[in-house]
Structure formats: structure tokens, C-alpha cells
Design a protein around this motif. Structure first.
Motif, PDB file in Angstrom:
ATOM      1  N   VAL A  73      53.917  72.269  43.962  1.00 17.66           N
ATOM      2  CA  VAL A  73      54.632  73.541  44.081  1.00 17.66           C
ATOM      3  C   VAL A  73      53.578  74.643  44.074  1.00 17.66           C
ATOM      4  O   VAL A  73      52.831  74.796  43.103  1.00 17.66           O
ATOM      5  CB  VAL A  73      55.624  73.752  42.920  1.00 17.66           C
ATOM      6  N   ILE A  74      53.528  75.399  45.157  1.00 16.94           N
ATOM      7  CA  ILE A  74      52.526  76.446  45.322  1.00 16.94           C
ATOM      8  C   ILE A  74      53.230  77.799  45.381  1.00 16.94           C
ATOM      9  O   ILE A  74      54.059  78.032  46.271  1.00 16.94           O
ATOM     10  CB  ILE A  74      51.711  76.240  46.613  1.00 16.94           C
ATOM     11  N   VAL A  75      52.923  78.665  44.438  1.00 18.17           N
ATOM     12  CA  VAL A  75      53.422  80.047  44.473  1.00 18.17           C
ATOM     13  C   VAL A  75      52.289  80.933  44.975  1.00 18.17           C
ATOM     14  O   VAL A  75      51.174  80.903  44.442  1.00 18.17           O
ATOM     15  CB  VAL A  75      53.883  80.510  43.084  1.00 18.17           C
ATOM     16  N   VAL A  76      52.574  81.707  46.007  1.00 24.23           N
ATOM     17  CA  VAL A  76      51.590  82.636  46.555  1.00 24.23           C
ATOM     18  C   VAL A  76      52.021  84.045  46.169  1.00 24.23           C
ATOM     19  O   VAL A  76      53.011  84.574  46.682  1.00 24.23           O
ATOM     20  CB  VAL A  76      51.476  82.512  48.082  1.00 24.23           C
ATOM     21  N   ASP A  77      51.285  84.630  45.228  1.00 26.89           N
ATOM     22  CA  ASP A  77      51.580  85.985  44.759  1.00 26.89           C
ATOM     23  C   ASP A  77      50.941  86.977  45.734  1.00 26.89           C
ATOM     24  O   ASP A  77      49.721  87.103  45.819  1.00 26.89           O
ATOM     25  CB  ASP A  77      51.024  86.181  43.356  1.00 26.89           C
ATOM     26  N   ASP A  78      51.794  87.695  46.448  1.00 28.95           N
ATOM     27  CA  ASP A  78      51.348  88.602  47.510  1.00 28.95           C
ATOM     28  C   ASP A  78      51.044  89.993  46.943  1.00 28.95           C
ATOM     29  O   ASP A  78      51.636  90.990  47.342  1.00 28.95           O
ATOM     30  CB  ASP A  78      52.424  88.669  48.597  1.00 28.95           C
ATOM     31  N   GLY A  79      50.114  90.050  45.985  1.00 29.41           N
ATOM     32  CA  GLY A  79      49.690  91.338  45.456  1.00 29.41           C
ATOM     33  C   GLY A  79      50.742  92.041  44.630  1.00 29.41           C
ATOM     34  O   GLY A  79      50.850  93.282  44.659  1.00 29.41           O
ATOM     35  N   SER A  80      51.521  91.292  43.863  1.00 36.81           N
ATOM     36  CA  SER A  80      52.592  91.890  43.053  1.00 36.81           C
ATOM     37  C   SER A  80      52.019  92.827  41.986  1.00 36.81           C
ATOM     38  O   SER A  80      50.898  92.647  41.501  1.00 36.81           O
ATOM     39  CB  SER A  80      53.414  90.797  42.375  1.00 36.81           C
ATOM     40  N   THR A  81      52.829  93.818  41.614  1.00 36.93           N
ATOM     41  CA  THR A  81      52.447  94.755  40.553  1.00 36.93           C
ATOM     42  C   THR A  81      53.311  94.573  39.304  1.00 36.93           C
ATOM     43  O   THR A  81      53.188  95.335  38.353  1.00 36.93           O
ATOM     44  CB  THR A  81      52.558  96.201  41.052  1.00 36.93           C
ATOM     45  N   ILE A  89      56.183  78.870  47.853  1.00 31.55           N
ATOM     46  CA  ILE A  89      57.042  79.989  47.442  1.00 31.55           C
ATOM     47  C   ILE A  89      56.238  81.281  47.557  1.00 31.55           C
ATOM     48  O   ILE A  89      55.367  81.550  46.713  1.00 31.55           O
ATOM     49  CB  ILE A  89      57.528  79.815  45.991  1.00 31.55           C
ATOM     50  N   PRO A  90      56.481  82.103  48.584  1.00 39.23           N
ATOM     51  CA  PRO A  90      55.843  83.417  48.636  1.00 39.23           C
ATOM     52  C   PRO A  90      56.559  84.358  47.672  1.00 39.23           C
ATOM     53  O   PRO A  90      57.795  84.314  47.553  1.00 39.23           O
ATOM     54  CB  PRO A  90      56.045  83.848  50.091  1.00 39.23           C
ATOM     55  N   PHE A 131      54.613  77.926  34.311  1.00 36.28           N
ATOM     56  CA  PHE A 131      55.039  76.581  34.705  1.00 36.28           C
ATOM     57  C   PHE A 131      53.795  75.745  34.973  1.00 36.28           C
ATOM     58  O   PHE A 131      53.040  76.034  35.912  1.00 36.28           O
ATOM     59  CB  PHE A 131      55.910  76.627  35.959  1.00 36.28           C
ATOM     60  N   SER A 132      53.593  74.716  34.187  1.00 40.95           N
ATOM     61  CA  SER A 132      52.388  73.888  34.348  1.00 40.95           C
ATOM     62  C   SER A 132      52.373  73.158  35.685  1.00 40.95           C
ATOM     63  O   SER A 132      51.304  72.776  36.175  1.00 40.95           O
ATOM     64  CB  SER A 132      52.291  72.872  33.201  1.00 40.95           C
ATOM     65  N   GLU A 133      53.541  72.966  36.290  1.00 40.03           N
ATOM     66  CA  GLU A 133      53.627  72.231  37.555  1.00 40.03           C
ATOM     67  C   GLU A 133      53.248  73.092  38.757  1.00 40.03           C
ATOM     68  O   GLU A 133      53.122  72.583  39.878  1.00 40.03           O
ATOM     69  CB  GLU A 133      55.054  71.705  37.781  1.00 40.03           C
ATOM     70  N   VAL A 134      53.084  74.394  38.554  1.00 43.07           N
ATOM     71  CA  VAL A 134      52.867  75.334  39.659  1.00 43.07           C
ATOM     72  C   VAL A 134      51.385  75.623  39.852  1.00 43.07           C
ATOM     73  O   VAL A 134      50.645  75.838  38.881  1.00 43.07           O
ATOM     74  CB  VAL A 134      53.632  76.652  39.396  1.00 43.07           C
ATOM     75  N   ARG A 135      50.962  75.627  41.115  1.00 41.86           N
ATOM     76  CA  ARG A 135      49.632  76.121  41.466  1.00 41.86           C
ATOM     77  C   ARG A 135      49.805  77.542  41.999  1.00 41.86           C
ATOM     78  O   ARG A 135      50.580  77.772  42.927  1.00 41.86           O
ATOM     79  CB  ARG A 135      48.989  75.235  42.526  1.00 41.86           C
TER      80      ARG A 135
END
Length: 225
Positions: free
Chosen positions: A36-44, A10-11, A54-58
Motif C-alpha cells: 500500500v503506497i500513499v503519495v502525499d502531494d505536498g499536503s499542509t 493512494i494519492p 499505519f505500519s503497512e503503508v509506504r
């Protein structure tokens, strides 16, 4: 499909208002993904905090570099033999992965499985929107609809990190040009949210991206350098 693992990527860029619902739709799948991989693209905003709830998320945090970089990083960190993408403002129906894996099981030659999509509108229907507005579905070709075999991803390569729009069209064009078979589950399994920050709301940029993808495809077929 015993032993097959699905990694969900998830980007997310400034996606705090929608991200939790997207993650919840993944965790509600009748066939649970391996990761489940969330890639935070430099959010502010609070995107990273939402993901960490979410404990299931990396969570992978990057400097802001664009959705292509974010997706590529996510796949690079993934371990599954299938990759499923979900944009942070979209959601899946609970049997999305189950139905796609069933098709993949019955058609081992297929490298990318898609599904139909419906739409959810946050406010008025924007002038640029060209899909159905009555709740009906249509074939969905955006990454939120994809289930990609790892071996097909390795054949095609990642998203073109120079592209900020229509990078998905470019990837699919490369896949088809390389002989990767694409199939679609004829059921609405994805809900695509239409709101004030959709990338599709930049028609000029999207048009330019599509034209570039088509031009590059023609050049490949002609063997042009």
C-alpha cells in the motif's frame, strides 16, 4: 491467480480527515494487497502523519504537483503485476480486490477491471451531482474503481501530468484507443464520498478536461500530429 501481486496507490492532498478510513478499507480486503503506497502531494495538514500511523503503508512525499504526478510516482514505485488506485476520500468494500481479480483470472485479455459504485454524502447533495442519491449504485469509471494490469499500464503510459481534471477520462480514452480491453464487475464494490472539496465540484474545469480528452482521442484516430 497464484503469484499475482496487487499494489495499491493512494494519492493524497490535504486528506487527513478521510485518509485513515480509506487505508483501513484497503487493509480489510479479503485478498490482501502486496503493498500500500500513499503519495502525499505536498499536503499542509496531517496527511503524512495519518499515513505513517499505519505500519503497512509506504509513504512517498512530493512537492505539490497534482494528482496525475502523484499517481504516476506511486505506480513508478510499485512492484505489483496489478495496480489498484484509491482516492483518499473513497473506500472499498472488503471483497473489492477479490471480485476484480476473479474477473481478471477468467478473462486474461482484459487489461482494466472496474466495478460499480455507490455514494456517501458529507452534508447536502450538491447541485452539480448527477448520480443516484438513494443509496443505489451505478457503473464506476473513476480510478478508485480500477484494477489495472501492469502490462496494460505500460502500453498506455501514465496519467497526463499537464491535466489537473479529467486525467482519468484521458487515460481511459488512450487505453481504449490502443485496444486495451475494459470490463466491469457488476457489483457495488466502491463507495465514492461526495464532499465540499471534490474535484468533480468544479464543473467548468471537468468539462474542459473531458472535451480535451475526447478531442485528443479523435486526433489519434485520425492520425493527426
Amino acid at each position: 491467480m497464484t503469484g499475482e501481486k496487487v499494489s495499491v496507490v493512494i494519492p493524497a492532498y490535504n486528506a487527513a480527515r478521510f485518509l485513515a478510513e480509506a487505508i483501513e478499507s484497503v487493509l480489510a480486503q479479503t485478498v490482501a494487497p502486496a503493498e500500500v503506497i500513499v503519495v502525499d502531494d505536498g499536503s499542509t495538514d496531517q496527511t503524512d502523519r495519518i499515513a505513517m500511523g499505519f505500519s503497512e503503508v509506504r509513504l512517498i512525499s512530493l512537492a505539490h504537483s497534482g494528482v496525475s504526478v502523484a499517481r504516476n510516482h506511486g505506480v513508478g514505485a510499485a512492484t505489483g503485476s496489478f495496480i489498484a488506485f484509491l482516492d483518499a476520500d473513497d473506500t472499498w468494500h472488503p471483497d473489492k480486490l477479490d471480485r476484480q481479480l476473479s474477473l481478471a483470472r477468467s478473462s486474461p485479455e482484459v487489461g482494466v477491471v472496474m466495478a460499480r459504485q455507490a455514494y456517501r454524502f458529507e452534508g447536502l447533495v450538491p447541485a452539480w451531482f448527477r448520480g443516484p442519491t438513494d443509496g443505489s449504485s451505478e457503473p464506476g469509471y473513476m480510478p478508485s474503481n480500477w484494477l489495472v494490469r501492469r502490462r496494460s499500464w505500460e502500453v498506455v503510459g501514465g496519467f497526463d501530468e499537464r491535466m489537473s481534471h479529467s486525467e482519468d477520462t484521458d487515460w481511459l480514452a488512450r487505453a481504449v484507443d490502443l485496444g486495451v480491453a475494459v470490463a466491469m464487475v457488476d457489483e457495488p464494490l466502491v463507495t465514492h464520498r461526495i464532499h465540499d472539496s471534490n474535484a468533480s465540484g468544479l464543473p467548468r474545469e471537468v468539462r474542459q478536461g473531458v472535451l480535451r480528452a475526447l478531442r485528443d482521442s479523435v486526433h489519434r484516430k485520425q492520425g493527426a500530429p
